[in-house]
Structure formats: structure tokens, C-alpha cells
Scaffold this active site. Structure first.
Site, mmCIF file in Angstrom:
data_model
loop_
_atom_site.group_PDB
_atom_site.id
_atom_site.type_symbol
_atom_site.label_atom_id
_atom_site.label_comp_id
_atom_site.label_asym_id
_atom_site.label_seq_id
_atom_site.Cartn_x
_atom_site.Cartn_y
_atom_site.Cartn_z
ATOM 1 N N ALA A 83 -3.176 3.814 -2.294
ATOM 2 C CA ALA A 83 -3.313 2.511 -3.365
ATOM 3 C C ALA A 83 -2.939 1.191 -2.795
ATOM 4 O O ALA A 83 -2.409 1.222 -1.693
ATOM 5 C CB ALA A 83 -2.135 2.617 -4.408
ATOM 6 N N SER A 132 0.867 -1.117 -0.068
ATOM 7 C CA SER A 132 0.133 0.067 -0.158
ATOM 8 C C SER A 132 0.743 1.270 0.008
ATOM 9 O O SER A 132 2.005 1.267 0.660
ATOM 10 C CB SER A 132 -0.820 0.019 1.298
ATOM 11 O OG SER A 132 -1.714 1.164 1.046
ATOM 12 N N ASP A 133 0.355 2.390 -0.605
ATOM 13 C CA ASP A 133 1.022 3.538 -0.666
ATOM 14 C C ASP A 133 0.133 4.587 -0.710
ATOM 15 O O ASP A 133 -0.920 4.471 -1.360
ATOM 16 C CB ASP A 133 2.113 3.637 -1.947
ATOM 17 C CG ASP A 133 2.877 4.810 -1.485
ATOM 18 O OD1 ASP A 133 4.050 4.476 -0.792
ATOM 19 O OD2 ASP A 133 2.960 5.654 -2.305
ATOM 20 N N GLN A 134 0.553 5.778 -0.181
ATOM 21 C CA GLN A 134 -0.265 6.949 -0.072
ATOM 22 C C GLN A 134 0.229 8.340 -0.468
ATOM 23 O O GLN A 134 1.574 8.388 -0.177
ATOM 24 C CB GLN A 134 -0.911 7.181 1.122
ATOM 25 C CG GLN A 134 -2.046 8.280 1.319
ATOM 26 C CD GLN A 134 -2.506 8.447 2.918
ATOM 27 O OE1 GLN A 134 -2.041 8.737 3.838
ATOM 28 N NE2 GLN A 134 -3.653 8.035 3.075
#
Length: 194
Positions: free
Chosen positions: A107, A70-72
């Protein structure tokens, strides 16, 4: 039934705490990737690419696993706001966000290392920030020290005081892991949550 092991490819304590809410056994591994946006890449594209890279980074160590990446990335106007890392950068970010709407793209990727199947979705949250004073910014940073949070705003903590309103389908996404999307992805891979 025998399910594949679940691995969270993240060093974020916030993502780990969120995943623990689902009460499914999992392991944690550090993805160790460069999170710098590529030239010309949009915030949405950056979050998408990095979530996939994080998930894939753990495949060699966990070839039988379902791996979560996950990435923000926060977007203020046309400017991407990543993790500030320093006090000075956090002050600059929070000053620039005062009274404005910021979009947070989170994501989520679920990668089946055994068969190569990869699911990626984006959760979008829009947040309006209050008109906070310099004193309030310094007080918040001193108390919270959110230097590893995109946009310097830790909504699950004292950062909620910086926010006047928010829009989005999953409040967990704003913290860093879209659990509603993750439950759907796990079901598609045959992993029941309930």
C-alpha cells in the site's frame, strides 16, 4: 517553482533507496506505529490502514509537507506474513512458502499535511517460490538476514534465488515502494519527476 517538502515516513532503508531513484529531495522520519494486524482484518486492509497511519504520523512534525507512507503485507493462503524479526520465524515462513504462490500487497499513501488530501493505492505482486531445501533456507538466511522484510524474502537481493516466477505491474512494489504509482500521485499534487 516552490514545491512542498517531501517526507518519507519509514525506517526502511529499502524504501529510502527506492525513493532516491526519483532524484527528488526528501526527508525521512520514523513513523513509530504498531504494525500488528487488527482482528478480522484482511492483508489488503492491514497494508492500506498502516500506510495511511504511517503517512499521518509525520504530519505534526511536517505540517506543510507531502508525506509518503507505505506498508507491505504478504499473504499465503489465508495467513498474513509480516516481518519475521527472528531467525526462527523466518525459517518457518520460508518453509511454509516452498513451492507456493504468495501475494504481496504494498500500500502506498501520499498525504498532503497542509490540506488533508490523502491518496492511497495498492500494488499487488504474486510470487511463486521454489522448492528449496532446509540447507538452502539456512544458507539464504545466514547470508541475507531478511528479518525486517515481509515474508522473509528480499527480492532485490539474494532472495531472488528463492523465486521461480512473479506477476505484477511494478517490481519496485515488491521491494516495498511502488514507484510507478508514486510518480502518478506526485504529478496529481503538482510535483514533476522529470
Amino acid at each position: 517553482m516552490n514545491y512542498p517538502p517531501l517526507v518519507l515516513a519509514s525506517t526502511s532503508i529499502y524504501r529510502k533507496e527506492l525513493l532516491e531513484r526519483l532524484q527528488i529531495p526528501f526527508q525521512v522520519t520514523a513513523p513509530g506505529i504498531d504494525e500488528t494486524p487488527l482482528p478480522g482484518e484482511s492483508a489488503l486492509q492491514t497494508a492500506h490502514r498502516l500506510s495511511r497511519k504511517k503517512a499521518q504520523s509525520a504530519a505534526a512534525l511536517h505540517p506543510e509537507a507531502l508525506i509518503i507512507g507505505s506498508d507491505q503485507v504478504a499473504l499465503l493462503g489465508e495467513q498474513q506474513l509480516g516481518k519475521p524479526l527472528t531467525h526462527e520465524n523466518a525459517v518457518h515462513q520460508l518453509r511454509s512458502m516452498r513451492g507456493k504462490w504468495v501475494t504481496f500487497y504494498t500500500a502506498l499513501t501520499l498525504f498532503n499535511a497542509k490540506n488533508g488530501e490523502m491518496l492511497t493505492e495498492i500494488a499487488e505482486n504474486r510470487v511463486q517460490f521454489r522448492m528449496v531445501s532446509e540447507t538452502e533456507i539456512e544458507s539464504y538466511l545466514r547470508k541475507e538476514q531478511p528479518y525486517n522484510c515481509a515474508g522473509s524474502a528480499k527480492s532485490e537481493g539474494l532472495g531472488i534465488a528463492l523465486i521461480s516466477q512473479m506477476e505484477g505491474k511494478d517490481p519496485n512494489a515488491l521491494v516495498g515502494l511502488p514507484l510507478i504509482l508514486l510518480v502518478d500521485m506526485l504529478k496529481k499534487q503538482g510535483i514533476p519527476v522529470l
